[in-house]
Design an enzyme around this catalytic site. Structure first.
Site, PDB file in Angstrom:
ATOM      1  N   ARG A 166      11.284  -6.185   5.121  1.00  0.00           N
ATOM      2  CA  ARG A 166      11.207  -5.111   5.588  1.00  0.00           C
ATOM      3  C   ARG A 166      12.016  -4.833   7.019  1.00  0.00           C
ATOM      4  NH1 ARG A 166       5.667  -2.166   5.161  1.00  0.00           N
ATOM      5  NH2 ARG A 166       5.221  -3.169   7.403  1.00  0.00           N
ATOM      6  N   ARG A 179      -1.338  -8.927  12.759  1.00  0.00           N
ATOM      7  CA  ARG A 179      -2.035  -7.922  11.789  1.00  0.00           C
ATOM      8  C   ARG A 179      -2.637  -8.588  10.591  1.00  0.00           C
ATOM      9  NH1 ARG A 179       3.505  -5.818  11.019  1.00  0.00           N
ATOM     10  NH2 ARG A 179       2.848  -4.767   9.340  1.00  0.00           N
ATOM     11  N   ARG A 237     -10.457   1.034   8.027  1.00  0.00           N
ATOM     12  CA  ARG A 237     -10.059  -0.584   8.237  1.00  0.00           C
ATOM     13  C   ARG A 237     -11.113  -1.089   9.080  1.00  0.00           C
ATOM     14  NH1 ARG A 237      -3.974   0.103   8.181  1.00  0.00           N
ATOM     15  NH2 ARG A 237      -3.130  -1.614   8.920  1.00  0.00           N
ATOM     16  N   LYS A 266       0.819  -1.209   0.116  1.00  0.00           N
ATOM     17  CA  LYS A 266      -0.058   0.091   0.038  1.00  0.00           C
ATOM     18  C   LYS A 266       0.780   1.208   0.067  1.00  0.00           C
ATOM     19  CE  LYS A 266      -2.017  -0.332   3.869  1.00  0.00           C
ATOM     20  NZ  LYS A 266      -1.797  -1.810   4.496  1.00  0.00           N
ATOM     21  N   ARG A 297      10.839  -1.736  11.745  1.00  0.00           N
ATOM     22  CA  ARG A 297       9.766  -1.476  12.327  1.00  0.00           C
ATOM     23  C   ARG A 297       9.299  -2.143  13.296  1.00  0.00           C
ATOM     24  NH1 ARG A 297       4.659  -0.234   8.263  1.00  0.00           N
ATOM     25  NH2 ARG A 297       3.643  -1.264   9.774  1.00  0.00           N
TER      26      ARG A 297
HETATM   27  P1  ADP Z   1       0.302  -2.458   7.810  1.00  0.00           P
HETATM   28  O1  ADP Z   1      -0.603  -2.341   6.684  1.00  0.00           O
HETATM   29  O2  ADP Z   1       1.677  -3.167   7.411  1.00  0.00           O
HETATM   30  O3  ADP Z   1      -0.249  -3.025   9.248  1.00  0.00           O
HETATM   31  P2  ADP Z   1       0.015   0.514   8.649  1.00  0.00           P
HETATM   32  O4  ADP Z   1       1.257   1.517   8.396  1.00  0.00           O
HETATM   33  O5  ADP Z   1      -1.016   0.786   7.379  1.00  0.00           O
HETATM   34  O6  ADP Z   1       0.776  -0.986   8.161  1.00  0.00           O
HETATM   35  O7  ADP Z   1      -0.601   0.356   9.969  1.00  0.00           O
HETATM   36  C1  ADP Z   1       0.431   0.235  11.153  1.00  0.00           C
HETATM   37  C2  ADP Z   1      -0.262   0.218  12.287  1.00  0.00           C
HETATM   38  O8  ADP Z   1      -1.106   1.399  12.460  1.00  0.00           O
HETATM   39  C3  ADP Z   1      -1.660  -0.727  12.257  1.00  0.00           C
HETATM   40  O9  ADP Z   1      -1.311  -2.052  12.739  1.00  0.00           O
HETATM   41  C4  ADP Z   1      -2.516  -0.097  13.600  1.00  0.00           C
HETATM   42  O10 ADP Z   1      -1.938  -0.538  14.747  1.00  0.00           O
HETATM   43  C5  ADP Z   1      -2.340   1.512  13.153  1.00  0.00           C
HETATM   44  N1  ADP Z   1      -3.641   1.833  12.281  1.00  0.00           N
HETATM   45  C6  ADP Z   1      -3.242   2.294  10.979  1.00  0.00           C
HETATM   46  N2  ADP Z   1      -4.279   2.668  10.126  1.00  0.00           N
HETATM   47  C7  ADP Z   1      -5.268   2.363  11.348  1.00  0.00           C
HETATM   48  C8  ADP Z   1      -6.685   2.468  11.226  1.00  0.00           C
HETATM   49  N3  ADP Z   1      -7.274   2.918   9.955  1.00  0.00           N
HETATM   50  N4  ADP Z   1      -7.629   2.136  12.328  1.00  0.00           N
HETATM   51  C9  ADP Z   1      -6.849   1.559  13.482  1.00  0.00           C
HETATM   52  N5  ADP Z   1      -5.544   1.354  13.546  1.00  0.00           N
HETATM   53  C10 ADP Z   1      -4.830   1.863  12.528  1.00  0.00           C
END
Ligand code: ADP
Length: 191
Positions: free
Chosen positions: A127, A144, A88, A13, A133
């Site tokens: 990564r 996740r 999400r 993404k 991270r």
């Molecule tokens: P990935 O898709 O690899 O998990 P992101 O950078 O999109 O990575 O998100 C990292 C973390 O940030 C998620 O695991 C969550 O804890 C938090 N997060 C991001 N976007 C949201 C969202 N829309 N609602 C709730 N938590 C979120």
């Protein structure tokens, strides 16, 4: 242009969001990046979300919705945006619907990146060795993925029912996937 990009962790993404946003000259807005920046800065928001993110869980909807509403109120988001990683949950879908209705705006498209699970896990493990991270550990990656399947996959049905979903094969090199995605977007949206 008002777009969403979604996909399971490791689908790519973040990488593709930049290319799509450049193509349409709109800001790419990533909730994950905003939360990581908050955690790094040690702000009040950062204290709230740091441990949740490190565990691979979702930040509460009300906190997330408020962060997005504030970001979309900034001037650079007036003419369009690409949201990466939001909504999400079904509750976040509703919150975004309400926010957009209040602005007399609507979504143009929801991009879904489809990548085989073993490819996504391999990318995340890779990564982890580069970026370090905090949430890229084997245990957290598994969590996740589960959270995505349970909470986020259902939002795709909601958007599919509105005929807003564009699914793109995200397996390939970054260049291949970018070209494929931009071609599919142009075919669907006309520019
Ligand atoms: P990935 O898709 O690899 O998990 P992101 O950078 O999109 O990575 O998100 C990292 C973390 O940030 C998620 O695991 C969550 O804890 C938090 N997060 C991001 N976007 C949201 C969202 N829309 N609602 C709730 N938590 C979120």
């Amino acid at each position: 242009m008002r777009l969403l990009i979604t996909g399971a962790p490791g689908a790519g993404k973040g990488t593709l969001a930049g290319a799509v946003a450049d193509h349409y000259s709109i800001p790419a807005i990533s909730t994950g990046n905003m939360f990581r920046a908050a955690a790094a800065s040690g702000s009040e928001l950062g204290r709230q979300v740091g441990a949740i993110m490190a565990s691979g869980g979702l930040v509460p909807d009300d906190v997330t919705d408020a962060v997005v509403a504030a970001r979309l109120a900034e001037p650079d988001a007036a003419a369009g945006w690409l949201l990466d990683g939001y909504p999400r949950t079904l509750a976040q879908v509703k919150a975004l619907d309400d926010l957009l209705a209040g602005r007399s705006e609507s979504l143009d498209l929801v991009i879904v990146l489809d990548v085989p699970r073993d490819v996504m896990v391999a990318r995340l493990v890779h990564r982890a060795s580069i970026e370090g991270r905090a949430d890229d550990t084997v245990e957290t990656i598994r969590h996740r993925m589960e959270v995505y399947a349970a909470s986020t996959a259902p939002i795709l049905d909601a958007y599919a029912a509105r005929d807003l979903v564009l699914t793109v094969d995200g397996d390939g090199t970054p260049d291949e996937v970018r070209e494929r995605l931009l071609a599919a977007l142009i075919a669907r949206l006309g520019h």
